[in-house]
Design a protein around this motif. Structure first.
Motif, PDB file in Angstrom:
ATOM      1  N   THR A 153      -4.927  -0.116   4.826  1.00  0.00           N
ATOM      2  CA  THR A 153      -5.884  -0.228   3.835  1.00  0.00           C
ATOM      3  C   THR A 153      -4.959  -0.789   2.333  1.00  0.00           C
ATOM      4  O   THR A 153      -3.777  -0.642   2.158  1.00  0.00           O
ATOM      5  CB  THR A 153      -6.798   1.213   3.092  1.00  0.00           C
TER       6      THR A 153
ATOM      7  N   ASN B 266       0.965  -1.234   0.112  1.00  0.00           N
ATOM      8  CA  ASN B 266       0.054  -0.120  -0.256  1.00  0.00           C
ATOM      9  C   ASN B 266       0.495   1.534   0.387  1.00  0.00           C
ATOM     10  O   ASN B 266       2.657   1.183   0.175  1.00  0.00           O
ATOM     11  CB  ASN B 266      -1.180  -0.358   1.051  1.00  0.00           C
TER      12      ASN B 266
ATOM     13  N   GLN C 275     -11.437  -6.553  -3.716  1.00  0.00           N
ATOM     14  CA  GLN C 275     -11.227  -4.960  -4.529  1.00  0.00           C
ATOM     15  C   GLN C 275     -10.300  -4.605  -4.111  1.00  0.00           C
ATOM     16  O   GLN C 275      -9.404  -3.527  -3.993  1.00  0.00           O
ATOM     17  CB  GLN C 275     -12.054  -4.586  -5.054  1.00  0.00           C
ATOM     18  N   LYS C 276     -10.896  -4.571  -2.422  1.00  0.00           N
ATOM     19  CA  LYS C 276     -10.489  -3.658  -0.884  1.00  0.00           C
ATOM     20  C   LYS C 276      -9.847  -4.727   0.443  1.00  0.00           C
ATOM     21  O   LYS C 276     -10.998  -5.169   0.738  1.00  0.00           O
ATOM     22  CB  LYS C 276     -11.470  -2.269  -0.607  1.00  0.00           C
TER      23      LYS C 276
ATOM     24  N   GLU D 297      -9.263  -3.693   4.360  1.00  0.00           N
ATOM     25  CA  GLU D 297      -8.591  -2.814   5.586  1.00  0.00           C
ATOM     26  C   GLU D 297      -8.928  -3.584   6.515  1.00  0.00           C
ATOM     27  O   GLU D 297      -9.646  -4.305   6.782  1.00  0.00           O
ATOM     28  CB  GLU D 297     -10.033  -2.111   5.250  1.00  0.00           C
TER      29      GLU D 297
ATOM     30  N   ASP E 250     -13.947  -6.172   0.746  1.00  0.00           N
ATOM     31  CA  ASP E 250     -14.616  -5.776   0.173  1.00  0.00           C
ATOM     32  C   ASP E 250     -16.496  -5.293   0.912  1.00  0.00           C
ATOM     33  O   ASP E 250     -17.579  -5.488   1.039  1.00  0.00           O
ATOM     34  CB  ASP E 250     -15.167  -6.605  -0.607  1.00  0.00           C
TER      35      ASP E 250
ATOM     36  N   LYS F 267      -5.996  -3.962  -7.481  1.00  0.00           N
ATOM     37  CA  LYS F 267      -7.137  -3.741  -8.883  1.00  0.00           C
ATOM     38  C   LYS F 267      -6.423  -4.596  -9.759  1.00  0.00           C
ATOM     39  O   LYS F 267      -5.728  -5.475  -9.742  1.00  0.00           O
ATOM     40  CB  LYS F 267      -6.461  -2.953  -9.144  1.00  0.00           C
TER      41      LYS F 267
ATOM     42  N   GLN G 128      -5.497  -1.193  -1.369  1.00  0.00           N
ATOM     43  CA  GLN G 128      -6.726  -1.628  -2.753  1.00  0.00           C
ATOM     44  C   GLN G 128      -6.275  -2.651  -3.864  1.00  0.00           C
ATOM     45  O   GLN G 128      -4.626  -2.775  -4.372  1.00  0.00           O
ATOM     46  CB  GLN G 128      -6.868  -0.397  -3.400  1.00  0.00           C
TER      47      GLN G 128
END
Length: 136
Positions: free
Chosen positions: A132, A46, A116-117, A119, A80, A136, A134
């Motif tokens: 976090t 990240n 997708q995400k 956390e 997500d 993609k 991300q």
């Protein structure tokens, strides 16, 4: 002979397509200690320089934060926007690394691979930080 050629081409194209579908995570290759088998690990880094490694062999996540060598704990991750209860286990030999372990390993591993995400809150004693990633 022509049938064998078609089979090889089909397998090669299938492999290429599956690699493209899994290209959301970066790949890192490593050899076993005996040098006979190549292991593939998937990871994401990240913006804070933290690294999340998806270990499909032991079916866990490994959280790496080299700037904070304190004991850390992680109780939940959010994949997500779906909460998943986890336990964390710091590595004694590598204080910057923490293993994140979940109960339903196969199901969670699939969700992580397609996420997708991701956390989670990391507790360092009384301090708490949000990490976090991300994908993609």
């Amino acid at each position: 002979m022509m049938h064998f050629y078609k089979l090889v081409v089909t397998l090669f194209l299938g492999l290429c397509i599956s690699q493209a579908a899994n290209a959301k995570w970066d790949e890192e290759r490593d050899m076993t200690t005996n040098g006979k088998e190549e292991l593939i690990y998937y990871y994401k880094t990240n913006q804070q320089g933290q690294k999340l490694v998806l270990d499909k062999y032991v079916k866990r996540l490994i959280f790496i934060r080299p700037d904070r060598l304190y004991k850390r704990s992680i109780k939940q991750i959010k994949v997500d926007d779906q909460l998943i209860d986890v336990t964390s286990d710091p590595f004694s030999r590598f204080p910057e690394q923490t293993a994140i372990i979940f109960d339903n390993k196969d199901e969670v591993l699939k969700k992580l691979f397609l996420a997708q995400k991701i956390e989670f809150n990391v507790r360092y004693g009384r301090d708490e930080a949000l990490s976090t990633f991300q994908i993609k």
